[in-house]
Design an enzyme around this catalytic site. Structure first.
Site, mmCIF file in Angstrom:
data_model
loop_
_atom_site.group_PDB
_atom_site.id
_atom_site.type_symbol
_atom_site.label_atom_id
_atom_site.label_comp_id
_atom_site.label_asym_id
_atom_site.label_seq_id
_atom_site.Cartn_x
_atom_site.Cartn_y
_atom_site.Cartn_z
ATOM 1 N N ASN A 10 0.873 -1.176 0.000
ATOM 2 C CA ASN A 10 0.000 0.000 0.000
ATOM 3 C C ASN A 10 0.908 1.223 0.000
ATOM 4 O O ASN A 10 1.451 1.597 1.034
ATOM 5 C CB ASN A 10 -0.891 -0.037 1.252
ATOM 6 C CG ASN A 10 -1.700 1.241 1.414
ATOM 7 O OD1 ASN A 10 -1.774 2.060 0.502
ATOM 8 N ND2 ASN A 10 -2.293 1.409 2.594
ATOM 9 N N TRP A 11 1.068 1.799 -1.187
ATOM 10 C CA TRP A 11 2.018 2.919 -1.316
ATOM 11 C C TRP A 11 1.488 4.205 -0.695
ATOM 12 O O TRP A 11 2.230 5.176 -0.543
ATOM 13 C CB TRP A 11 2.345 3.173 -2.791
ATOM 14 C CG TRP A 11 3.093 2.067 -3.466
ATOM 15 C CD1 TRP A 11 3.360 0.799 -2.976
ATOM 16 C CD2 TRP A 11 3.688 2.110 -4.770
ATOM 17 N NE1 TRP A 11 4.062 0.075 -3.900
ATOM 18 C CE2 TRP A 11 4.285 0.849 -5.019
ATOM 19 C CE3 TRP A 11 3.764 3.089 -5.760
ATOM 20 C CZ2 TRP A 11 4.958 0.545 -6.207
ATOM 21 C CZ3 TRP A 11 4.427 2.793 -6.946
ATOM 22 C CH2 TRP A 11 5.025 1.537 -7.159
ATOM 23 N N LYS A 12 0.201 4.237 -0.390
ATOM 24 C CA LYS A 12 -0.435 5.457 0.136
ATOM 25 C C LYS A 12 -0.162 6.644 -0.803
ATOM 26 O O LYS A 12 -0.044 6.449 -2.006
ATOM 27 C CB LYS A 12 0.038 5.730 1.560
ATOM 28 C CG LYS A 12 -0.109 4.478 2.441
ATOM 29 C CD LYS A 12 -0.005 4.739 3.891
ATOM 30 C CE LYS A 12 -0.185 3.425 4.642
ATOM 31 N NZ LYS A 12 -0.259 3.586 6.077
ATOM 32 N N HIS A 98 -9.609 1.533 4.478
ATOM 33 C CA HIS A 98 -8.363 1.720 5.227
ATOM 34 C C HIS A 98 -8.613 2.699 6.373
ATOM 35 O O HIS A 98 -9.410 3.629 6.235
ATOM 36 C CB HIS A 98 -7.268 2.257 4.291
ATOM 37 C CG HIS A 98 -5.914 2.234 4.946
ATOM 38 N ND1 HIS A 98 -5.524 3.199 5.838
ATOM 39 C CD2 HIS A 98 -4.903 1.340 4.870
ATOM 40 C CE1 HIS A 98 -4.308 2.911 6.281
ATOM 41 N NE2 HIS A 98 -3.905 1.779 5.706
ATOM 42 N N GLU A 100 -7.034 5.106 7.400
ATOM 43 C CA GLU A 100 -6.808 6.510 7.045
ATOM 44 C C GLU A 100 -8.003 7.093 6.297
ATOM 45 O O GLU A 100 -8.276 8.287 6.392
ATOM 46 C CB GLU A 100 -5.493 6.632 6.244
ATOM 47 C CG GLU A 100 -4.280 6.475 7.158
ATOM 48 C CD GLU A 100 -3.069 5.811 6.528
ATOM 49 O OE1 GLU A 100 -2.957 5.777 5.290
ATOM 50 O OE2 GLU A 100 -2.213 5.322 7.294
ATOM 51 N N GLU A 168 -5.577 -4.360 10.550
ATOM 52 C CA GLU A 168 -4.538 -3.360 10.768
ATOM 53 C C GLU A 168 -4.854 -2.549 12.025
ATOM 54 O O GLU A 168 -5.673 -1.628 11.975
ATOM 55 C CB GLU A 168 -4.459 -2.398 9.579
ATOM 56 C CG GLU A 168 -4.169 -3.072 8.255
ATOM 57 C CD GLU A 168 -3.617 -2.096 7.228
ATOM 58 O OE1 GLU A 168 -2.522 -2.353 6.715
ATOM 59 O OE2 GLU A 168 -4.252 -1.061 6.967
ATOM 60 N N GLY A 174 2.374 2.638 10.702
ATOM 61 C CA GLY A 174 3.404 3.665 10.554
ATOM 62 C C GLY A 174 4.100 4.058 11.852
ATOM 63 O O GLY A 174 4.810 5.062 11.890
ATOM 64 N N SER A 214 3.107 -1.684 10.443
ATOM 65 C CA SER A 214 4.537 -1.799 10.748
ATOM 66 C C SER A 214 5.113 -3.180 10.473
ATOM 67 O O SER A 214 5.984 -3.647 11.212
ATOM 68 C CB SER A 214 4.820 -1.370 12.196
ATOM 69 O OG SER A 214 4.492 -0.009 12.369
ATOM 70 N N GLY A 235 2.744 -0.939 4.257
ATOM 71 C CA GLY A 235 2.799 0.473 3.894
ATOM 72 C C GLY A 235 4.238 0.904 3.670
ATOM 73 O O GLY A 235 4.819 0.696 2.606
ATOM 74 N N GLY A 236 4.830 1.489 4.692
ATOM 75 C CA GLY A 236 6.175 2.060 4.595
ATOM 76 C C GLY A 236 7.190 1.149 3.931
ATOM 77 O O GLY A 236 7.935 1.573 3.036
HETATM 78 P P1 PGA Z 1 2.669 0.590 7.589
HETATM 79 O O1 PGA Z 1 1.215 0.773 6.935
HETATM 80 O O2 PGA Z 1 3.211 -0.710 7.057
HETATM 81 O O3 PGA Z 1 3.445 1.780 7.121
HETATM 82 O O4 PGA Z 1 2.479 0.565 9.059
HETATM 83 C C1 PGA Z 1 0.360 -0.305 6.701
HETATM 84 C C2 PGA Z 1 -0.949 0.190 6.134
HETATM 85 O O5 PGA Z 1 -1.438 1.235 6.590
HETATM 86 O O6 PGA Z 1 -1.522 -0.434 5.223
#
Ligand code: PGA
Length: 252
Positions: A10-12, A98, A100, A168, A174, A214, A235-236
């Protein structure tokens, strides 16, 4: 193994043309080299990169997904992108719900279910995200919250073929913090039980439940080894080819 591991990035809201294309190409090259039959790879770049990422991953087994969609097929929805458009563009997947989106755009379970249903009807597979906040975990409400989110945001037409769940914990996204492996397995097993109630045991046993929050090369092995963890939503660490592939390698 009935459930094939899914490693999803997930590149966001990250990536301009040049680095986004390089990242997609980098992942595709490594996916080809890895030649895994037991694992699927998915990248979910921002909308602006979907077309060029599609070109960049051509010929590799890397799949393409978007990070959100509207529930309507077309119409007066300024700024939105429909599932039909995503399918037309060559996406196989879309992430919905998600945390977010739930937080920043006030998305409710009801809206997420509508989006998921529309996406499935458009021929996409959906990754439906759920997870508790830190306050909810501290209050011992994790399973309750996840149960409500599953019941409310997974549409009736969901099956193991068209739907993936991503657990999640909001506080793990993050932050570099993760629940213990025992805590992760407890929630994943509970989610599978709720899914069994909702869609039948056979379906629930086949439906993939990803862990996200994470996930890194350093913790992927123990997380991905858990019986009810069927992959990761990353994500990251999905923004670096080496980290993303190291996480996948840890699933062997
Ligand atoms: P993260 O994000 O790996 O940066 O914690 C995961 C996500 O929000 O899908």
């Amino acid at each position: 193994m009935v459930r094939k591991t899914l490693i999803a990035g997930n590149w966001k809201m990250n990536g301009l043309l040049e680095d986004g294309i390089a990242l997609a190409k980098g992942v595709a090259g490594e996916v080809k080299k890895a030649a895994r039959k037991d694992c699927e790879f998915l990248i979910c770049p921002p909308f602006t990169l979907l077309t060029s990422a599609k070109k960049a991953i051509k010929g590799s087994k890397t799949m393409l997904g978007a990070q959100d969609c509207h529930f309507a097929a077309s119409g007066a929805h300024t700024g939105d992108v429909s599932p039909v458009m995503l399918k037309d563009l060559g996406c196989q997947y879309v992430i919905v719900g998600h945390s977010e989106r739930r937080t920043n755009h006030f998305e409710t379970n009801e809206l997420i279910a509508k989006k998921a249903e529309a996406a499935i009807n458009a021929g996409l597979k959906v990754i439906i995200c759920i997870g508790e906040t830190e306050a909810e975990r501290d209050a011992g409400k994790t399973i309750d919250v996840c149960t409500k989110q599953i019941m409310g945001s997974v549409p009736e037409i969901s099956t193991a073929q068209n739907t993936v769940i991503a657990y999640e914990p909001v506080w793990a996204i993050g932050t570099g913090r993760t629940p213990t492996t025992a805590e992760v397995e407890e929630v994943h097993a509970a989610i599978r039980k709720v899914l069994a109630k909702k869609q039948g045991r056979a379906n629930a046993n086949k439906m993939r439940i990803l862990y996200g929050g994470s996930m890194k090369p350093g913790n992927a092995k123990e997380l991905l080894a858990l019986p009810d963890v069927d992959g990761g939503l990353i994500g990251g660490a999905s923004l670096k080819v080496a980290d993303f592939m190291a996480i996948a390698a840890a699933s062997k």
